[in-house]
Design a protein around this motif. Sequence first.
Motif, PDB file in Angstrom:
ATOM      1  N   LEU A  25       0.726  -1.108   0.095  1.00 39.73           N
ATOM      2  CA  LEU A  25      -0.096   0.051   0.034  1.00 39.73           C
ATOM      3  C   LEU A  25       0.699   1.066  -0.121  1.00 39.73           C
ATOM      4  CD1 LEU A  25      -2.262  -1.401   2.841  1.00 39.73           C
ATOM      5  CD2 LEU A  25      -3.114  -0.794   0.495  1.00 39.73           C
ATOM      6  N   SER A  26       0.266   2.190  -0.675  1.00 40.13           N
ATOM      7  CA  SER A  26       1.110   3.639  -0.607  1.00 40.13           C
ATOM      8  C   SER A  26       0.578   4.305   0.603  1.00 40.13           C
ATOM      9  CB  SER A  26       0.722   4.466  -1.862  1.00 40.13           C
ATOM     10  OG  SER A  26      -0.539   4.898  -1.616  1.00 40.13           O
ATOM     11  N   SER A  27       1.324   5.444   0.991  1.00 39.32           N
ATOM     12  CA  SER A  27       0.927   6.108   2.192  1.00 39.32           C
ATOM     13  C   SER A  27      -0.496   6.567   2.059  1.00 39.32           C
ATOM     14  CB  SER A  27       1.782   7.246   2.480  1.00 39.32           C
ATOM     15  OG  SER A  27       2.058   8.124   1.425  1.00 39.32           O
ATOM     16  N   SER A  28      -1.003   6.758   0.762  1.00 37.86           N
ATOM     17  CA  SER A  28      -2.253   7.366   0.586  1.00 37.86           C
ATOM     18  C   SER A  28      -3.592   6.167   0.400  1.00 37.86           C
ATOM     19  CB  SER A  28      -2.315   8.327  -0.729  1.00 37.86           C
ATOM     20  OG  SER A  28      -1.904   7.563  -1.892  1.00 37.86           O
ATOM     21  N   GLU A  29      -3.094   4.932   0.492  1.00 39.13           N
ATOM     22  CA  GLU A  29      -4.021   4.153   0.609  1.00 39.13           C
ATOM     23  C   GLU A  29      -4.279   3.088   1.495  1.00 39.13           C
ATOM     24  OE1 GLU A  29      -3.188   2.223  -3.975  1.00 39.13           O
ATOM     25  OE2 GLU A  29      -1.669   1.814  -2.621  1.00 39.13           O
ATOM     26  N   GLY A  30      -5.648   3.114   2.011  1.00 35.16           N
ATOM     27  CA  GLY A  30      -5.971   2.046   3.102  1.00 35.16           C
ATOM     28  C   GLY A  30      -5.579   2.815   4.455  1.00 35.16           C
TER      29      GLY A  30
ATOM     30  N   LEU B 242      -9.999   0.933  15.397  1.00 32.12           N
ATOM     31  CA  LEU B 242     -11.179   0.904  14.717  1.00 32.12           C
ATOM     32  C   LEU B 242     -12.328  -0.341  15.322  1.00 32.12           C
ATOM     33  CD1 LEU B 242     -10.191   1.807  11.231  1.00 32.12           C
ATOM     34  CD2 LEU B 242     -11.397   3.460  12.929  1.00 32.12           C
ATOM     35  N   GLU B 243     -13.359  -0.201  15.491  1.00 34.61           N
ATOM     36  CA  GLU B 243     -14.374  -1.109  16.008  1.00 34.61           C
ATOM     37  C   GLU B 243     -14.543  -2.299  14.803  1.00 34.61           C
ATOM     38  OE1 GLU B 243     -18.672  -1.880  17.912  1.00 34.61           O
ATOM     39  OE2 GLU B 243     -17.644   0.152  18.095  1.00 34.61           O
ATOM     40  N   ASP B 244     -14.589  -1.446  13.601  1.00 34.00           N
ATOM     41  CA  ASP B 244     -15.170  -2.159  12.334  1.00 34.00           C
ATOM     42  C   ASP B 244     -14.332  -1.273  11.164  1.00 34.00           C
ATOM     43  OD1 ASP B 244     -16.075  -3.615  10.276  1.00 34.00           O
ATOM     44  OD2 ASP B 244     -18.044  -3.365  10.567  1.00 34.00           O
ATOM     45  N   ALA B 245     -13.088  -1.909  10.820  1.00 36.95           N
ATOM     46  CA  ALA B 245     -12.503  -1.442   9.735  1.00 36.95           C
ATOM     47  C   ALA B 245     -13.017  -1.178   8.418  1.00 36.95           C
ATOM     48  CB  ALA B 245     -11.225  -2.103   9.280  1.00 36.95           C
ATOM     49  N   GLU B 246     -14.110  -2.194   8.070  1.00 39.48           N
ATOM     50  CA  GLU B 246     -14.691  -2.228   6.699  1.00 39.48           C
ATOM     51  C   GLU B 246     -15.587  -0.967   6.829  1.00 39.48           C
ATOM     52  OE1 GLU B 246     -16.628  -5.407   5.355  1.00 39.48           O
ATOM     53  OE2 GLU B 246     -15.393  -7.040   6.136  1.00 39.48           O
ATOM     54  N   THR B 247     -16.092  -0.292   7.637  1.00 39.91           N
ATOM     55  CA  THR B 247     -16.942   0.933   7.595  1.00 39.91           C
ATOM     56  C   THR B 247     -16.148   2.072   7.441  1.00 39.91           C
ATOM     57  OG1 THR B 247     -17.038   1.263  10.247  1.00 39.91           O
ATOM     58  CG2 THR B 247     -18.695  -0.304   8.949  1.00 39.91           C
ATOM     59  N   HIS B 248     -14.895   1.807   7.750  1.00 41.58           N
ATOM     60  CA  HIS B 248     -14.101   3.249   7.686  1.00 41.58           C
ATOM     61  C   HIS B 248     -13.793   3.930   6.012  1.00 41.58           C
ATOM     62  CE1 HIS B 248     -10.435   6.145   8.214  1.00 41.58           C
ATOM     63  NE2 HIS B 248     -10.804   5.963   9.483  1.00 41.58           N
ATOM     64  N   PRO B 249     -13.904   5.094   5.860  1.00 40.09           N
ATOM     65  CA  PRO B 249     -13.607   5.663   4.450  1.00 40.09           C
ATOM     66  C   PRO B 249     -12.389   5.125   3.549  1.00 40.09           C
ATOM     67  CG  PRO B 249     -14.643   7.393   5.864  1.00 40.09           C
ATOM     68  CD  PRO B 249     -14.233   6.363   6.699  1.00 40.09           C
ATOM     69  N   ALA B 250     -11.473   4.960   4.575  1.00 37.79           N
ATOM     70  CA  ALA B 250     -10.078   4.655   4.061  1.00 37.79           C
ATOM     71  C   ALA B 250      -9.814   3.243   3.942  1.00 37.79           C
ATOM     72  CB  ALA B 250      -9.098   5.374   5.062  1.00 37.79           C
ATOM     73  N   PHE B 251     -10.697   2.276   4.366  1.00 35.04           N
ATOM     74  CA  PHE B 251     -10.685   0.893   4.028  1.00 35.04           C
ATOM     75  C   PHE B 251     -10.466   0.363   2.564  1.00 35.04           C
ATOM     76  CE2 PHE B 251     -12.370  -3.491   3.343  1.00 35.04           C
ATOM     77  CZ  PHE B 251     -11.273  -4.097   4.301  1.00 35.04           C
ATOM     78  N   CYS B 252      -9.336  -0.194   2.400  1.00 31.89           N
ATOM     79  CA  CYS B 252      -9.018  -0.836   1.220  1.00 31.89           C
ATOM     80  C   CYS B 252      -8.980  -2.324   0.981  1.00 31.89           C
ATOM     81  CB  CYS B 252      -7.499  -0.111   0.753  1.00 31.89           C
ATOM     82  SG  CYS B 252      -6.801  -0.585  -0.691  1.00 31.89           S
ATOM     83  N   TYR B 253      -9.868  -2.830   0.422  1.00 32.80           N
ATOM     84  CA  TYR B 253      -9.874  -4.230   0.380  1.00 32.80           C
ATOM     85  C   TYR B 253      -8.690  -4.771  -0.243  1.00 32.80           C
ATOM     86  CZ  TYR B 253     -11.709  -9.029  -0.586  1.00 32.80           C
ATOM     87  OH  TYR B 253     -11.967 -10.336  -0.764  1.00 32.80           O
ATOM     88  N   LEU B 254      -7.845  -5.864   0.344  1.00 34.79           N
ATOM     89  CA  LEU B 254      -6.993  -6.566  -0.194  1.00 34.79           C
ATOM     90  C   LEU B 254      -7.343  -7.989  -0.344  1.00 34.79           C
ATOM     91  CD1 LEU B 254      -3.961  -4.898   1.907  1.00 34.79           C
ATOM     92  CD2 LEU B 254      -4.894  -4.439  -0.691  1.00 34.79           C
TER      93      LEU B 254
END
Length: 758
Positions: free
Chosen positions: A68-73, A87-99
């Motif tokens: 990941l770059s510093s601007s990803e995830g 975070l309680e649930d990372a998937e709901t965070h705007p910055a979440f990046c699915y790998l």
Amino acid sequence: MLELLRKIVQEVSTAADVNSALDLIVRRIQRDMKTEVCSVFLFDPSSQRFVLRASQGLNRKSIGKVSLSSSEGIVGMVARRAEPINLEDAETHPAFCYLQETGEERFHAFLGVPIIHQRQVLGVLVVQQKECRRYDESEEAFLVTVSAQLAGVIALAEATGSVSKVSKTQEKGIEYRFEGVPGAPGVAIGTVVVVAPLANIEAVPEKEAEDIELEIKRFQQALDKVRKDIRKVSAKLARRLRHDEQALFDVYLRMLDDNALSGEIVEQIRAGSWAPGALSRVIMTNAGQFAMMDDPYLRERATDIRDLGRRVLSYLQEESERQAIELPENAILVADELSPALLGEVSTEKLAGLVSVHGSGNSHAAIIARSMGIPTVMGIVDLPYRRLDGRHIILDGYSGRLYVDPSDELLEAYREILREQAEVAAELATLKELPAITQDGVRMPLWVNTGLIADVARSLEKGAEGIGLYRTEIPFMVRDFFPSEHEQTQIYRKQLEAFAPLPVTMRTLDIGGDKALPYFPIQEENPFLGWRGIRVTLDHPEIFLVQIRAMLRANEGLGNLRIMLPMVTSVHEVDEAKRLLDRALAELQDEGYVVERPLVGVMIEVPAAVYQARLFAQRVDFISVGSNDLTQYLLAVDRNNPRVAGLYMAYHPAVLKALEYISREAHKEGVQVSICGEMAAEPGGALLLMAMGYDVLSMNATNLPGIKSAIRGVTMAQAEALLAQVSRMDDADKIQALMSDTIQTLGLSQLARPVLPD
């Protein structure tokens, strides 16, 4: 928590390579935090991305592939912000990046903390769980603590792994750059020779065995000597120890059996390692394993193993000392910590550069290196120096960089710098017989700081007009006992005769701080604020009187001696020292020596002395400022600590105001005031000091021609205008920038540091 943290750090520090270290980290943390995932992302400079380097819980096939770059995830956000994210649930965070490759969609709870070393984000440490929950404060605090503790270990493991990738036999490889602190200016291109401290099992350099059978024989001989020592001690104490206590010696002997440590070490030698390196590796691995055991008795065996290792190493090194060490041409000495004593023993004939893993550019070792004119880099704490013996490197003493296995392009760039340096040195050499006089007729005497015998010839070659500081402690450091009055007299006589009738300022014994005598150890928690300088010698008048007598006897018939008292903080110390001087003078006259009272002065090195400058001036013949220590004490910066080296600023407004105040106060009493700190060795600093009214500038001989050129290239009016401008400024960095610009503007660009490859 502390015990767990200790075990993790211990395990990681003994790992064979960076991948093993990272694997240990994620497995330990995942198990002990009872979390389902622990991962480490490390920054890769070539791709400018954070690469998944280890994981316990994610798909192992994704290790080394996912990044990941510093601007990803969220990982990138942790790195960018350089702060934890919980975070309680990372998937709901705007910055979440699915790998997809990692299989992390199953995990919701996320805690990531940055791994920061020397202000640089090395990577991100992450834990995750399927359950939607926020990691509690104690868990977050633990992970932050682990990250902080492991940052240095990871940095060193990364550096060690990088250097090990390239074989010494390869013609070309990838160059590796390490950042340190400039110690002495200049550039060196050469071959590394690692100098290991005696009996330090953790600092043995790794070398290939030239003769495997000979190395095994050397090891077995050392082992036999240690066995004899243990049996001898056991027999001597047999009547005084209980049977169970006596059995501990048998445990020692069993450890040295062929089926125990001895066998492992021989295997390492047969694999190609020289004996000390094989010994170090086996001892450190086994000691580390015992240190991690839960049983207190077994854990203590780690100390026994290290002790055995040191004993064997002592005999191996004793054998090596009998063989003369042949330095290759353009040798670059690398040591865990350079000391003034080591430098006093080094032959400079084939020496091109010096590297100290610890220490800073303001330590006494660095100052002596500058006086020797040897390019030096200090404080490269992440340098895997034990693996560098025999490697080809570039040492950049201007920027504090080290390049291992440099490319042809980089080599050519630095060879060009060496050619330019030689041209400038030849040009400056033409000034030897000319005085340091400004263009409007102001004469500035230039003296030198010495301590080594070789300094005498070098100083006279450069056109020195006197010695402003002779460090008498160096002859003490290179011996195993206090030199006698006769020995000291001979040493001092050589200095005085070489410069007669020019003045020679001898500082009385200045030990303590970072200057230790092996036969007179001073163990203190804070040595720079402890028993040092005049405090030691006044507490031991027998040492002081012998030295003063030797100086007075050496001065017989010459009359160019000046005596200087270091680390004074009160007029009482000056008065007491002068009484002892008068006593020594009277004794020698009674004994028939034709001796006279020399000029006596003090060094102003601490803030307390600054504000008593005029009181001192009423009692002494001259005042000399030790600007290195004065800067250290004014700014509360340990000059041997590379972590705060950036805070040590000679052009700090407080330092400049103190220097100007001392000059003004001393002159009110009509007393000569000089400076013998490193500030006088910089062209800009010399101009400021001249404008402040300093009567003499004293520096290392290497810098003297450049300072003479700077003074001859300006008028006093220009120097005073520069000082007036600097006095109105309140930021050290801006003052430094102004000084650099001024050197260029005044047409002194040849004295500025060269433009270096980036």
